[in-house]
Each structure stands twice: as C-alpha cells, then as structure tokens.
Motif scaffolding. Structure first.
Motif, PDB file in Angstrom:
ATOM      1  N   UNK A   1       0.850  -1.165   0.000  1.00  0.00           N
ATOM      2  CA  UNK A   1       0.000   0.000   0.000  1.00  0.00           C
ATOM      3  C   UNK A   1       0.904   1.238   0.000  1.00  0.00           C
ATOM      4  N   UNK A   2       0.621   2.137  -0.845  1.00  0.00           N
ATOM      5  CA  UNK A   2       1.399   3.367  -0.899  1.00  0.00           C
ATOM      6  C   UNK A   2       0.661   4.468  -0.146  1.00  0.00           C
ATOM      7  N   UNK A   3       1.324   5.591   0.040  1.00  0.00           N
ATOM      8  CA  UNK A   3       0.692   6.724   0.711  1.00  0.00           C
ATOM      9  C   UNK A   3      -0.465   7.288  -0.104  1.00  0.00           C
ATOM     10  N   UNK A   4      -0.428   7.092  -1.385  1.00  0.00           N
ATOM     11  CA  UNK A   4      -1.476   7.616  -2.255  1.00  0.00           C
ATOM     12  C   UNK A   4      -2.790   6.864  -2.031  1.00  0.00           C
ATOM     13  N   UNK A   5      -2.716   5.582  -1.715  1.00  0.00           N
ATOM     14  CA  UNK A   5      -3.909   4.757  -1.541  1.00  0.00           C
ATOM     15  C   UNK A   5      -4.604   4.949  -0.194  1.00  0.00           C
ATOM     16  N   UNK A   7      -6.685   6.559   2.841  1.00  0.00           N
ATOM     17  CA  UNK A   7      -7.714   7.597   2.949  1.00  0.00           C
ATOM     18  C   UNK A   7      -7.202   8.755   3.804  1.00  0.00           C
ATOM     19  N   UNK A   8      -7.749   9.918   3.592  1.00  0.00           N
ATOM     20  CA  UNK A   8      -7.328  11.079   4.372  1.00  0.00           C
ATOM     21  C   UNK A   8      -7.829  10.959   5.800  1.00  0.00           C
ATOM     22  N   UNK A   9      -7.092  11.546   6.713  1.00  0.00           N
ATOM     23  CA  UNK A   9      -7.451  11.522   8.123  1.00  0.00           C
ATOM     24  C   UNK A   9      -8.547  12.556   8.364  1.00  0.00           C
ATOM     25  N   UNK A  10      -9.702  12.102   8.833  1.00  0.00           N
ATOM     26  CA  UNK A  10     -10.827  13.016   9.029  1.00  0.00           C
ATOM     27  C   UNK A  10     -10.911  13.521  10.466  1.00  0.00           C
ATOM     28  N   UNK A  11     -10.473  12.734  11.422  1.00  0.00           N
ATOM     29  CA  UNK A  11     -10.503  13.129  12.831  1.00  0.00           C
ATOM     30  C   UNK A  11      -9.084  13.072  13.395  1.00  0.00           C
ATOM     31  N   UNK A  12      -8.808  13.918  14.360  1.00  0.00           N
ATOM     32  CA  UNK A  12      -7.508  13.881  15.025  1.00  0.00           C
ATOM     33  C   UNK A  12      -7.399  12.600  15.832  1.00  0.00           C
TER      34      UNK A  12
END
Length: 74
Positions: A1-5, A7-12
């Motif tokens: 898994x790469x950093x591109x795949x 998901x973005x972090x939605x909560x701290x």
C-alpha cells in the motif's frame, strides 16, 4: 500500500492517557504489557514495573540511592 492509496485523516487521533496501576502512584504508566490482544493492557511507571531485568533493577536502585544521598546532603 502506498501513501497515495490511504484515505485522508478526518478526525484527530485520540491519545490514551494511562497512569501507573500501583495504588497511590501518580506517575505516567509508560511501561505496560498484555499477554494477548484479548486481555487489556496493564501499565506501570518504571519504578513499579514488575517485569524488570536484573540490570534494570540495579540501575533503578543506584538511581534512587544517589537521589537519597543528594537529599541528605542538602
């Protein structure tokens, strides 16, 4: 898994604060263990951690003795 795949972090991320399990101790419980993922982790400060090696015990004893000598001198 790469950093591109990823998901973005939605909560701290939430920090779990744990203190030493020894009664009356208010130190940070940075030393802990659990025999399996099903068993909750128990945490202790280094002074109360029950699974220290002989070398760690000796180093702690020397540190405490040195601190006591400094208190007597002052």
């Amino acid at each position: 898994m790469s950093d591109i795949d990823k998901p973005t972090l939605t909560n701290a991320p939430q920090m779990y604060v744990h203190y030493c399990e020894n009664e009356g101790c208010k130190q940070w419980g940075g030393w802990g263990n659990s025999p399996s993922p099903a068993v909750p982790t128990r945490s202790w400060c280094f002074a109360h951690f029950p699974h220290k090696s002989y070398e760690q015990e000796q180093a702690l004893r020397q540190k405490l003795e040195a601190a006591e000598r400094r208190n007597i001198i002052q």
